[in-house]
Write an enzyme that holds these catalytic residues in place. Structure first.
Site: not given
Ligand code: GDP
Length: 319
Positions: A111-113, A140
């Site tokens: 994920s880009s997070c 996450y």
């Protein structure tokens, strides 16, 4: 020229009921491979012994690891234990079993997070672990960073061909339409559609409307995943996005125009904004030969049509 051939392979899509996984299944139907899925009732991905036994039995050649516990900004911030524990368990169980059973290729979806809250924009892959994470989704993010590292570690120590992609914020068919727990696109489709049906003049956005986000159509993500499985083998993970961002208010206005609702937006400052800006540098994947084919308006129309047919119910109007 493909370096990895899917022909005749048994390909497991873990997480086939989610937005990303279901798009990967649809995309794989165009390949000459055998698609394998496991229903939740048949296989609990949180149980390592079950995953080991299932994989040993299933004789899997290729894995798309799209299974995850996911949610929007509020779900992430309020269910930290589930987001950290379940995602760590799912990825360690599957990656370890993939190594033990001799899987030929595995693609892990991150994920880009994973990037620092204040990473330079657009975010390059090298920004990983160079600064503090965004607190609303660090649980996450930590799990997804561990997933990248697992793929890299199994590649280094055992020579496994395990690769990772980092998709930006997704939207499309099969999104979770949950006003509290879902991501922004699904939440806004629900809210704006409801306002249109009820003839309401305003819709409330969480936060200030100023954060900037990048949105990728789920079917494009699936196409990128198949492209990467076929054409890439390396320790460095790859960003998948469009390289284009917009504010949350601009996103809301675009969804309003797709739905045909002409009201105005108000803001709820008690809800979090999250990272101020998140847009991917997609240069690496582009240099390999892939870029996102679907423009935002077209993808949004498809996402809304899916909502009307599958979730919107009998009160749905045809746009
Ligand atoms: P994020 O990209 O991890 O922050 O996840 P989200 O997709 O949940 O939220 C993106 C941005 O949209 C945040 O700045 C939210 O505050 C904003 N937003 C505005 N209205 C909503 C809404 O109704 N639901 C969600 N999930 N986000 C909203």
């Amino acid at each position: 020229m493909s370096s990895f051939d899917l022909t005749g392979m048994r390909v497991w899509v873990a997480g086939h009921r989610g937005m990303a996984g279901s798009a990967i299944v649809r995309r794989l139907q165009r390949e000459s491979c055998e698609i394998v899925t496991a229903a939740r009732s048949e296989l609990d991905l949180l149980r390592q012994a079950d995953v080991d036994a299932w994989m040993a039995d299933a004789k899997i050649d290729v894995v798309f690891l799209a299974a995850a516990t996911v949610g929007g900004i509020l779900a992430n911030a309020t269910r930290p234990a589930e987001f950290l524990y379940e995602n760590l368990a799912i990825e360690t169980n599957i990656i370890h079993a993939a190594w033990r059973t001799g899987v030929k290729k595995l693609l892990f979806l991150g994920s880009s997070c994973i990037y620092p809250r204040m990473a330079d924009q657009p975010m390059r892959e090298e920004a990983l672990l160079t600064g503090a994470l965004e607190p609303t989704n660090e649980w996450y993010a930590i799990a997804k960073i561990a997933g990248i590292k697992l793929c890299q570690a199994f590649r280094r120590q055992y020579g496994c061909d395990f690769v990772s992609v980092m998709p930006t914020n997704l939207y499309g068919p099969g999104d979770r339409y949950d006003a509290e727990g879902g991501h922004v696109v699904a939440a806004l489709i629900m809210k704006i559609h409801a306002a249109r049906i009820a003839n309401r003049p305003t819709v409330e956005l969480w936060g200030s409307g100023t954060p900037r986000r990048e949105f990728l159509f789920s079917e494009d993500l699936a196409d990128a995943c198949v492209f990467v499985i076929k054409n890439y083998s390396g320790e460095m993970f790859l960003n998948v996005g469009t390289g284009v961002d917009r504010t949350i208010l601009e996103l809301a206005q675009c969804i309003a125009s797709t739905i045909g609702w002409k009201g105005t937006f108000t803001f709820d400052p008690s809800k979090p904004d999250g990272t101020p800006r998140k847009v991917m540098d997609v240069g690496r994947l582009r240099a390999l030969g892939w870029s996102a084919p679907t423009d935002f308006e077209t993808g949004m129309k498809e996402a809304y049509q899916w909502y009307l047919s599958n979730v919107g119910g009998s009160s749905a109007l045809t746009p």
